[in-house]
Design a protein around this motif. Sequence first.
Motif, mmCIF file in Angstrom:
data_model
loop_
_atom_site.group_PDB
_atom_site.id
_atom_site.type_symbol
_atom_site.label_atom_id
_atom_site.label_comp_id
_atom_site.label_asym_id
_atom_site.label_seq_id
_atom_site.Cartn_x
_atom_site.Cartn_y
_atom_site.Cartn_z
ATOM 1 N N LYS A 5 11.066 -20.325 -36.221
ATOM 2 C CA LYS A 5 12.184 -20.865 -36.990
ATOM 3 C C LYS A 5 11.633 -21.375 -38.303
ATOM 4 O O LYS A 5 10.544 -21.927 -38.353
ATOM 5 N N LEU A 7 12.326 -23.671 -41.761
ATOM 6 C CA LEU A 7 13.089 -24.601 -42.590
ATOM 7 C C LEU A 7 12.601 -24.362 -44.003
ATOM 8 O O LEU A 7 11.429 -24.508 -44.294
ATOM 9 N N ASN A 60 19.955 -36.828 -32.221
ATOM 10 C CA ASN A 60 19.011 -37.929 -32.419
ATOM 11 C C ASN A 60 19.751 -39.145 -32.957
ATOM 12 O O ASN A 60 19.441 -40.277 -32.618
ATOM 13 N N SER A 65 23.781 -33.299 -34.606
ATOM 14 C CA SER A 65 22.460 -32.815 -35.017
ATOM 15 C C SER A 65 22.617 -31.352 -35.403
ATOM 16 O O SER A 65 23.652 -30.737 -35.152
ATOM 17 N N PHE A 94 11.255 -35.760 -40.726
ATOM 18 C CA PHE A 94 12.366 -35.288 -39.905
ATOM 19 C C PHE A 94 12.024 -35.472 -38.439
ATOM 20 O O PHE A 94 10.882 -35.747 -38.082
ATOM 21 N N GLU A 96 12.286 -33.665 -34.589
ATOM 22 C CA GLU A 96 12.322 -32.330 -33.998
ATOM 23 C C GLU A 96 12.319 -32.469 -32.479
ATOM 24 O O GLU A 96 11.641 -33.327 -31.926
ATOM 25 N N ARG A 97 13.075 -31.612 -31.824
ATOM 26 C CA ARG A 97 13.044 -31.572 -30.359
ATOM 27 C C ARG A 97 13.302 -30.164 -29.899
ATOM 28 O O ARG A 97 13.888 -29.351 -30.615
ATOM 29 N N ARG A 98 12.874 -29.865 -28.712
ATOM 30 C CA ARG A 98 13.057 -28.536 -28.122
ATOM 31 C C ARG A 98 13.708 -28.680 -26.763
ATOM 32 O O ARG A 98 13.650 -29.730 -26.134
ATOM 33 N N LEU A 106 7.869 -23.742 -35.541
ATOM 34 C CA LEU A 106 8.651 -24.143 -36.710
ATOM 35 C C LEU A 106 7.750 -24.091 -37.929
ATOM 36 O O LEU A 106 6.654 -24.659 -37.924
ATOM 37 N N ASN A 127 6.185 -27.899 -30.555
ATOM 38 C CA ASN A 127 6.651 -29.094 -29.866
ATOM 39 C C ASN A 127 7.103 -28.656 -28.484
ATOM 40 O O ASN A 127 8.041 -27.880 -28.353
ATOM 41 N N TYR A 132 12.964 -36.143 -28.896
ATOM 42 C CA TYR A 132 12.755 -36.076 -30.337
ATOM 43 C C TYR A 132 11.406 -36.674 -30.689
ATOM 44 O O TYR A 132 11.030 -37.728 -30.160
ATOM 45 N N ARG A 135 8.262 -36.177 -37.453
ATOM 46 C CA ARG A 135 7.303 -35.375 -38.224
ATOM 47 C C ARG A 135 7.325 -35.878 -39.659
ATOM 48 O O ARG A 135 8.392 -36.165 -40.205
#
Length: 146
Positions: A5, A7, A60, A65, A94, A96-98, A106, A127, A132, A135
Amino acid sequence: MLAVKVLVLFFIPFLLVAQIQQFPFTENFDADTSLPAGWSSSRNRDTSKNDFTITSSSPNSTPHSVISTNATISQSLYSPFFDFSNEQPETLSFFERRSSSHNSGLLIDVSIDSGLTFTPLSDTLKNVSTSYIPRTIGLPDSLAGK
């Protein structure tokens, strides 16, 4: 197969069409049920729908989100344009969670030429947590044209 992914952040060293000129800038994706103004998404999964969407599932910060829903294809979330011509760029922070089934890498890429070319800002972030995690990535002076 895991896809990465991305950003993508746009930085403009000269005042052109920058959408963000006041800092610090914060976006928590809570204001609406669609991507905020200036944000956009790839459409690799379905050409009629954004790959990244706003969800109320496991935010979060309440109530929303941003989420991508397919870890097997490359997808991108694009930020608004930032103008650092009168600022010293500092950091990008930011959360981040999976999920247990969505654990792709990412990448954070930046562009200083309105998206014609991109440069990685970070190594691939992994991750494995379903919680969450914060980062923070330092931003180089070159984003301000220095």
